[in-house]
Motif scaffolding. Structure first.
Motif, PDB file in Angstrom:
ATOM      1  N   GLY A 106      25.299  24.096  37.254  1.00  0.00           N
ATOM      2  CA  GLY A 106      26.667  24.584  37.094  1.00  0.00           C
ATOM      3  C   GLY A 106      26.713  25.973  36.457  1.00  0.00           C
ATOM      4  O   GLY A 106      27.750  26.637  36.483  1.00  0.00           O
ATOM      5  N   LEU A 107      25.600  26.412  35.879  1.00  0.00           N
ATOM      6  CA  LEU A 107      25.564  27.725  35.238  1.00  0.00           C
ATOM      7  C   LEU A 107      25.547  28.855  36.265  1.00  0.00           C
ATOM      8  O   LEU A 107      26.246  29.849  36.110  1.00  0.00           O
ATOM      9  N   ARG A 108      24.769  28.702  37.318  1.00  0.00           N
ATOM     10  CA  ARG A 108      24.624  29.754  38.327  1.00  0.00           C
ATOM     11  C   ARG A 108      25.972  30.174  38.910  1.00  0.00           C
ATOM     12  O   ARG A 108      26.284  31.369  38.952  1.00  0.00           O
ATOM     13  N   PRO A 109      26.831  29.247  39.350  1.00  0.00           N
ATOM     14  CA  PRO A 109      28.132  29.671  39.897  1.00  0.00           C
ATOM     15  C   PRO A 109      29.002  30.385  38.850  1.00  0.00           C
ATOM     16  O   PRO A 109      29.719  31.329  39.177  1.00  0.00           O
ATOM     17  N   ALA A 110      28.904  29.947  37.601  1.00  0.00           N
ATOM     18  CA  ALA A 110      29.682  30.597  36.541  1.00  0.00           C
ATOM     19  C   ALA A 110      29.211  32.038  36.339  1.00  0.00           C
ATOM     20  O   ALA A 110      30.025  32.956  36.189  1.00  0.00           O
ATOM     21  N   LEU A 111      27.899  32.241  36.331  1.00  0.00           N
ATOM     22  CA  LEU A 111      27.361  33.590  36.151  1.00  0.00           C
ATOM     23  C   LEU A 111      27.641  34.473  37.365  1.00  0.00           C
ATOM     24  O   LEU A 111      27.913  35.674  37.218  1.00  0.00           O
ATOM     25  N   LEU A 112      27.575  33.895  38.551  1.00  0.00           N
ATOM     26  CA  LEU A 112      27.928  34.654  39.761  1.00  0.00           C
ATOM     27  C   LEU A 112      29.386  35.111  39.703  1.00  0.00           C
ATOM     28  O   LEU A 112      29.710  36.258  40.011  1.00  0.00           O
ATOM     29  N   ARG A 113      30.258  34.216  39.301  1.00  0.00           N
ATOM     30  CA  ARG A 113      31.684  34.553  39.192  1.00  0.00           C
ATOM     31  C   ARG A 113      31.906  35.623  38.123  1.00  0.00           C
ATOM     32  O   ARG A 113      32.681  36.564  38.323  1.00  0.00           O
TER      33      ARG A 113
END
Length: 157
Positions: A106-113
């Motif tokens: 769930g961290l990757r999508p947050a960092l991408l955003r």
């Protein structure tokens, strides 16, 4: 997110050029004002010229100036050109990602955003906006104002 010195120096060059427009600025003036290497600035100025942001004038009395209107230069556009990438974590690059959490993370999508929002915010600023206080910038750097601004200041007295 941390930008490279190259991005920082490139934006400084553009801000001074915008503040002094249409007058020429030299690499030596900026290097002295910011206490940074002429070699680094030469690289920045050369690349800015290749990208069409500035025009250079060679020879005695030469220098550089903006080649485009400052309102047409987005800070985000410059940052995208000066930074090698925005992979804030190794899993952003599918070819080199080694994290076993990748399929469930769930961290990757947050960092991408967050990265997208960062760049979108910078896209909302033009060089004209970040250099709008040009006279103040030039005063802080002890750089001469453009001749037209000096003439206007004299006329006000």
């Amino acid at each position: 997110m941390k930008l490279t010195s190259y991005s920082n120096f490139t934006l400084r060059v553009l801000m001074v050029a915008a503040a002094r427009q249409p007058e020429l600025t030299t690499i030596g003036e900026i290097a002295d004002a910011f206490q940074i290497s002429k070699a680094h600035l030469t690289r920045c100025v050369h690349q800015l010229g290749q990208w069409g942001y500035i025009e250079t004038v060679r020879g005695n009395g030469g220098g550089f100036r903006l080649a485009r209107d400052a309102t047409a230069i987005s800070v985000g556009e410059v940052i995208r050109r000066t930074e090698e990438g925005f992979d804030v974590v190794e899993c952003f690059d599918a070819e080199t990602a080694t994290c076993p959490l990748l399929p469930r993370c769930g961290l990757r999508p947050a960092l991408l955003r967050a990265t997208d929002v960062f760049l979108a915010t910078l896209d909302g600023f033009t060089l004209a906006e970040i250099a709008a206080n040009g006279e103040d910038l030039l005063d802080a750097l002890a750089l001469q104002r453009p001749a037209a601004a000096c003439d206007e200041a004299r006329a006000a007295f």
